[in-house]
Design a protein around this motif. Sequence first.
Motif, short mmCIF file in Angstrom:
data_model
loop_
_atom_site.label_atom_id
_atom_site.label_comp_id
_atom_site.label_asym_id
_atom_site.label_seq_id
_atom_site.Cartn_x
_atom_site.Cartn_y
_atom_site.Cartn_z
N ALA A 201 -0.13 8.56 7.18
CA ALA A 201 -0.19 7.60 8.28
C ALA A 201 -1.58 6.98 8.41
N GLU A 202 -2.61 7.80 8.34
CA GLU A 202 -3.97 7.30 8.53
C GLU A 202 -4.37 6.35 7.40
N GLU A 203 -3.95 6.66 6.20
CA GLU A 203 -4.30 5.83 5.04
C GLU A 203 -3.70 4.43 5.16
N ILE A 204 -2.40 4.35 5.48
CA ILE A 204 -1.79 3.01 5.52
C ILE A 204 -2.26 2.23 6.75
N LEU A 205 -2.57 2.93 7.85
CA LEU A 205 -3.10 2.22 9.02
C LEU A 205 -4.47 1.63 8.70
N GLN A 206 -5.31 2.40 8.00
CA GLN A 206 -6.63 1.90 7.65
C GLN A 206 -6.54 0.71 6.70
N LEU A 207 -5.67 0.80 5.68
CA LEU A 207 -5.51 -0.31 4.74
C LEU A 207 -4.92 -1.54 5.42
N ALA A 209 -5.03 -2.38 8.64
CA ALA A 209 -6.00 -2.98 9.56
C ALA A 209 -7.09 -3.72 8.79
N SER A 210 -7.49 -3.19 7.64
CA SER A 210 -8.49 -3.88 6.82
C SER A 210 -7.96 -5.23 6.35
N ALA A 211 -6.69 -5.27 5.93
CA ALA A 211 -6.09 -6.53 5.49
C ALA A 211 -5.90 -7.49 6.67
N GLU A 212 -5.52 -6.93 7.85
CA GLU A 212 -5.24 -7.76 9.01
C GLU A 212 -6.50 -8.35 9.64
N GLN A 213 -7.67 -7.98 9.15
CA GLN A 213 -8.89 -8.64 9.61
C GLN A 213 -8.86 -10.13 9.30
N TYR A 214 -8.02 -10.49 8.34
CA TYR A 214 -8.01 -11.89 7.87
C TYR A 214 -6.79 -12.64 8.40
N ALA A 236 -14.03 -4.26 3.81
CA ALA A 236 -14.02 -5.69 3.51
C ALA A 236 -13.16 -5.93 2.27
N ALA A 237 -12.54 -7.11 2.22
CA ALA A 237 -11.69 -7.45 1.08
C ALA A 237 -12.46 -8.29 0.08
N GLU A 238 -12.17 -8.04 -1.22
CA GLU A 238 -12.77 -8.90 -2.25
C GLU A 238 -12.11 -10.28 -2.23
N ALA A 250 -4.41 -8.99 0.71
CA ALA A 250 -5.84 -8.77 0.51
C ALA A 250 -6.07 -7.76 -0.61
N THR A 251 -7.17 -7.96 -1.33
CA THR A 251 -7.58 -6.99 -2.35
C THR A 251 -8.69 -6.14 -1.77
N ILE A 252 -8.41 -4.84 -1.58
CA ILE A 252 -9.33 -3.94 -0.90
C ILE A 252 -9.59 -2.73 -1.81
N GLY A 253 -10.83 -2.60 -2.24
CA GLY A 253 -11.18 -1.48 -3.12
C GLY A 253 -10.38 -1.49 -4.41
N GLY A 254 -10.08 -2.68 -4.90
CA GLY A 254 -9.33 -2.80 -6.14
C GLY A 254 -7.83 -2.66 -5.98
N ARG A 255 -7.36 -2.44 -4.75
CA ARG A 255 -5.91 -2.30 -4.49
C ARG A 255 -5.40 -3.54 -3.77
#
Length: 510
Positions: A201-207, A209-214, A236-238, A250-255
């Motif tokens: 749960a924590e992993e997908i919420l973090q990913l 939210a990181s994508a939803e910054q945009y 931050a996303a590449e 979004a591309t985050i940490g290569g994912r």
Amino acid sequence: MPVDDVVVGDVLLVRPAEIVPVDGILLTENGTFDESSLTGESMPVTRTQGEEVLSGAINGSRAIRIRALRTGADSQYQQIVALVHSAESSHAPIVRLADRFAIPFTAVALVLAGTAWAISGDSTRFAEVLVLATPCPLLIAAPVAFLGGLSRAAKSGVIMKSGAVVEQIARVRSAAFDKTGTLTQGRPELVDVRPAAGFDAEEILQLAASAEQYSSHVLADGIRRAAAARGLVLHAAEEASETATNGVSATIGGRTVVVGKPAYVASLAPDTVRATLGVGEAAAYMAVDGGFAGILVLADAARPEAAAVVSWLRVHEVERVVMLTGDVHSTAESVGTQIGIDEVHAELLPPEKVRLASELQPRPVLMVGDGVNDAPVLAAADIGIAMGAKGATAAGDAADVVILVDSLAKVVDAIAIGRHTLRVALTAIWIGIGLSVGLMIVAMTGVIPAVVGALVQELVDLATILYALRALSGPPSGLRPDAVSHTAPNPSSTGSAQPPGSASAATGIP
């Protein structure tokens, strides 16, 4: 261009996050709109090409074009404003508290003075009695009490527009509430995280939210707030892009992370599994590197203090509590059940709200709302209270009371202050009248000369005014703020969460 210059048939460009100026037909393929202030629908709605878009709706993250269907004067927003004016003009005039005592008090004073003159045969006796017939408890003490109540309310974040409002709110016997933004938070909160196999749960919420910054979508804001509340660090996303009305990639940490609607995510991750949602819930689906990663469930939960407010009203002589909302029946019933309102009227347009409020018994009727669609019923109710912390200019203009703090508990404060103020004003009036009548009876015997009587009546005035100043302070409402839970929902390791404002919340009733 000025909205009044728009004519039927004009093609208008509405930029992201702008208010739709006139009713129109959508020319763009699709668009997402926040219609909560118009219809009470808590979640953004998607319109497709050819559908009607209402003025007053807020455009989403995509620029759209509409063809004007009506002029500004004939559009939905202006119709609501016209309904406000109509409702205001139908109000019966409020008789001021002091006016109810003025004629009887004057009549009693004249009778006593005339009787003294007739018995004594001395015309000066008439003047000696009337000198003590001081009108200051009516002319000064009652207004001082009401001004004290207005000042006390303002200090607590409640603006009452007149002393007559204080008197009306003190006598309220029925209460009606809008749902979205009034009984609920007015913004979707994360209530559940459902990770797919291989994720937690924590992993997908973090990913997510990181994508939803945009993204500027309202659900994206809820996801970001949930991550921040849990102390998750956003990456931050590449590279990032948003597909309007569908989702964000979004591309985050290569994912590669994709968050959005189920059809959009399923087109990129064929193993996407549809979720079973509860009433009033919405879901953001998520894929990572082309595989289904999980679901984030959001809902516009009831305010944590809502159940306590409803319970307080029932305990304190408010005989009827109802919900008047434009949202769908299932969602409205669900919120009503959570907070203890069993009389729910849903899917209402502004004229229907006005009609129901006008028919509501017993009276006076209090109405609490926050959106543009609530403005007419706020004007029509005996006491209209606008939740003004987030704007809602039309509602605030139409209401008798504006709450400047984003808390429904201030409704309780407003009623408690109104009742205390009215008690103080009435007591000040009766103290003044009682002292005046008693002194007039003594003066009928001739033992109080006119000059002494003039000085004594000043002391009576001073006593009543000092008592009226008690309205500046008073007992608390009794709704204990420490008993109201403000804890945000927190997904457990299994991904479950309890929505705020659920049935298990403390009521806070003494």
